[in-house]
Design a protein around this motif. Structure first.
Motif, short mmCIF file in Angstrom:
data_model
loop_
_atom_site.label_atom_id
_atom_site.label_comp_id
_atom_site.label_asym_id
_atom_site.label_seq_id
_atom_site.Cartn_x
_atom_site.Cartn_y
_atom_site.Cartn_z
N LEU A 1 46.81 24.46 44.69
CA LEU A 1 45.82 23.57 44.08
C LEU A 1 46.39 22.17 43.90
O LEU A 1 45.73 21.17 44.20
N THR A 2 47.62 22.10 43.42
CA THR A 2 48.26 20.79 43.22
C THR A 2 48.42 20.05 44.54
O THR A 2 48.15 18.84 44.64
N ALA A 3 48.84 20.76 45.59
CA ALA A 3 49.00 20.13 46.90
C ALA A 3 47.66 19.62 47.43
O ALA A 3 47.57 18.52 48.00
N TYR A 4 46.60 20.39 47.22
CA TYR A 4 45.27 19.95 47.67
C TYR A 4 44.83 18.69 46.93
O TYR A 4 44.32 17.74 47.54
N LEU A 5 45.04 18.66 45.61
CA LEU A 5 44.64 17.48 44.85
C LEU A 5 45.41 16.24 45.28
O LEU A 5 44.85 15.13 45.33
N LEU A 6 46.66 16.42 45.64
CA LEU A 6 47.46 15.27 46.10
C LEU A 6 46.92 14.72 47.41
O LEU A 6 47.00 13.50 47.67
N THR A 7 46.39 15.60 48.26
CA THR A 7 45.82 15.11 49.52
C THR A 7 44.53 14.34 49.30
O THR A 7 44.14 13.52 50.16
N ARG A 8 43.86 14.57 48.18
CA ARG A 8 42.61 13.87 47.88
C ARG A 8 42.82 12.62 47.06
O ARG A 8 41.86 11.90 46.78
N ALA A 9 44.05 12.37 46.64
CA ALA A 9 44.33 11.23 45.76
C ALA A 9 44.59 9.98 46.57
O ALA A 9 44.94 10.03 47.75
N SER A 10 44.46 8.84 45.90
CA SER A 10 44.85 7.58 46.52
C SER A 10 46.37 7.52 46.60
O SER A 10 47.08 8.29 45.96
N LEU A 11 46.87 6.57 47.39
CA LEU A 11 48.31 6.46 47.57
C LEU A 11 49.00 6.19 46.24
O LEU A 11 50.04 6.79 45.94
N TYR A 12 48.44 5.32 45.41
CA TYR A 12 49.04 4.99 44.12
C TYR A 12 49.05 6.20 43.20
O TYR A 12 50.06 6.51 42.56
N GLU A 13 47.91 6.92 43.15
CA GLU A 13 47.83 8.10 42.28
C GLU A 13 48.76 9.21 42.76
O GLU A 13 49.42 9.87 41.95
N ALA A 14 48.83 9.40 44.08
CA ALA A 14 49.72 10.43 44.61
C ALA A 14 51.18 10.10 44.31
O ALA A 14 51.98 11.00 44.02
N GLN A 15 51.54 8.82 44.38
CA GLN A 15 52.91 8.43 44.08
C GLN A 15 53.25 8.68 42.61
O GLN A 15 54.30 9.23 42.29
N ASP A 16 52.34 8.31 41.72
CA ASP A 16 52.55 8.57 40.29
C ASP A 16 52.68 10.06 40.01
O ASP A 16 53.56 10.51 39.27
N ALA A 17 51.79 10.85 40.62
CA ALA A 17 51.81 12.29 40.39
C ALA A 17 53.09 12.91 40.93
O ALA A 17 53.70 13.78 40.28
N GLN A 18 53.53 12.47 42.11
CA GLN A 18 54.71 13.07 42.72
C GLN A 18 55.96 12.77 41.89
O GLN A 18 56.82 13.64 41.72
N ILE A 19 56.07 11.54 41.38
CA ILE A 19 57.21 11.20 40.52
C ILE A 19 57.21 12.07 39.28
O ILE A 19 58.25 12.59 38.85
N TRP A 20 56.04 12.28 38.68
CA TRP A 20 55.96 13.09 37.47
C TRP A 20 56.29 14.55 37.78
O TRP A 20 56.95 15.24 36.99
N LEU A 21 55.84 15.04 38.95
CA LEU A 21 56.03 16.44 39.29
C LEU A 21 57.50 16.81 39.47
O LEU A 21 57.89 17.95 39.24
N ILE A 22 58.32 15.87 39.90
CA ILE A 22 59.74 16.16 40.12
C ILE A 22 60.46 16.35 38.79
O ILE A 22 61.37 17.18 38.67
N GLY A 23 60.06 15.62 37.77
CA GLY A 23 60.74 15.66 36.49
C GLY A 23 61.82 14.59 36.44
O GLY A 23 62.75 14.61 37.25
N SER A 24 61.68 13.64 35.53
CA SER A 24 62.61 12.51 35.54
C SER A 24 62.86 12.02 34.12
O SER A 24 61.98 12.09 33.25
N LEU A 25 64.08 11.52 33.91
CA LEU A 25 64.45 10.89 32.65
C LEU A 25 64.61 9.38 32.80
O LEU A 25 65.06 8.71 31.88
N ASN A 26 64.23 8.85 33.95
CA ASN A 26 64.48 7.44 34.24
C ASN A 26 63.74 6.49 33.30
O ASN A 26 64.22 5.39 33.02
N SER A 27 62.59 6.89 32.82
CA SER A 27 61.80 6.00 31.97
C SER A 27 61.71 6.48 30.52
O SER A 27 60.80 6.08 29.79
#
Length: 352
Positions: free
Chosen positions: A181-207
């Motif tokens: 389901l997550t992969a499908y939603l990413l294919t329907r997202a805009s480039l900016y939204e997909a980038q934001d979602a992908q960064i969040w999905l990995i898990g990060s402490l950078n910010s």
């Protein structure tokens, strides 16, 4: 308040014997060593980097006497990230210990039973379909994780020793569906939204900033005592539900409270830093090999989780000069190797 230790030094009694705490010298030593290792990793993270700050400068900043540049780097950038790593790792370690003990399955953890996938799907739904901000995304992740955990629990409900295996199997199946389901939603997202979602999905402490650390610290201040105090009941539950009932343990209420606490620990971490994988799975196993004792080992697992995530984040910042990797990428690689090792070891044990 009188305080004394009975012979053998294994039971600490408080309040004239009304409260007793059992402890083991090896467990205490391991906890102290893990805490010391966290301090060492923290000192390395605060002092090294593109902008070097000596240890004396870090101590001055912590005491409020540092220079302007040193104080900004240490107090506003590096310290929130370090504290966030320690708190998030500790929460994941304790959550994994509770899940593994309740399911009586070494693969029981928020990653395996589907919570992480549910949180990820909830966050992506919020980002892609509702265009939510950071706080809305965090709440959606918590909601997705809780709904997934409830669904897995209902589907795997039953009695007997096979419940733990059913939870893991159902969780793997639900995780696979949610990942699709997550992969499908990413294919329907805009480039900016997909980038934001992908960064969040990995898990990060950078910010991570103090505004992220504070709610996580409040959540742990509430949930940690509940989890630690429930560890004794977990030890009885590992003997079997009938035995635990015979010893006066309210099995249903204990499972409910500890299940909610463990899920909330994982939810708070996911909301703060994203779905960081494998820390909850590996921390209880690693501390158990050091302590060499049975039982849930909630406190050692929490300290081990804090050390794992802090060390992984340090490696994520230093492994490629000039590039800060998401900590989830490091824990994913290390955790995948650990999972393979765990499965091989269980296969060999089954043949023995």
């Amino acid at each position: 308040m009188p305080l004394f230790v009975v012979p053998r030094g294994r039971v600490l009694r408080l309040g004239g014997g009304r409260i007793s705490l059992r402890w083991h010298s090896r467990t205490t030593l391991v906890c102290l060593l893990l805490a010391a290792a966290c301090v060492v990793v923290g000192a390395a993270g605060l002092t090294t980097g593109t902008y070097q700050v000596p240890l004396s400068g870090v101590l001055a900043c912590l005491l409020g006497h540092g220079s302007g540049a040193d104080s900004f780097i240490v107090m506003n950038l590096r310290l929130p990230r370090l504290v966030g790593a320690l708190l998030a790792g500790g929460a994941l370690g304790m959550s994994g210990a509770v899940f593994q003990s309740m399911s009586r399955n070494p693969l029981g953890s928020p990653d395996i039973v589907g919570f992480t996938s549910g949180a990820a799907s909830g966050a992506v739904v919020q980002i892609v379909l509702f265009h939510g901000g950071p706080y809305a995304t965090a709440l959606a992740a918590i909601g997705g994780g809780l709904v997934t955990a409830l669904a897995v629990g209902l589907l795997a409900a039953g009695r007997g020793a096979a419940v733990g295996h059913r939870v893991v199997l159902v969780g793997i199946g639900v995780s696979a569906m949610l990942t699709s389901l997550t992969a499908y939603l990413l294919t329907r997202a805009s480039l900016y939204e997909a980038q934001d979602a992908q960064i969040w999905l990995i898990g990060s402490l950078n910010s991570v900033t103090w505004s992220v650390v504070t709610p996580l610290a409040v959540a742990l201040a509430v949930l940690t005592p509940v989890t630690v105090l429930g560890a004794r009941a977990l030890s009885w539950l590992e003997l079997g539900e009938d035995t635990a009932r015979g010893l006066g343990v309210p099995v249903g209420r204990t499972r409910l409270v500890l299940g909610i606490a463990a899920t909330a620990l994982a939810a708070a971490t996911t909301a703060a830093v994203g779905p960081i994988t494998f820390v909850a799975l590996a921390a209880p196993h690693l501390c158990r090999s050091l302590v060499r004792s049975s039982g849930p080992l909630v406190v050692p697992a929490g300290l081990m989780g804090a050390l794992l995530l802090a060390a992984s984040d340090f490696a994520a910042q230093r492994v490629l000069p000039g590039t800060e990797l998401p900590v989830g990428a490091v824990t994913g690689v290390l955790g995948g190797l650990f999972l393979c090792r765990l499965l091989v070891a269980r296969r060999k044990a089954g043949r023995a």
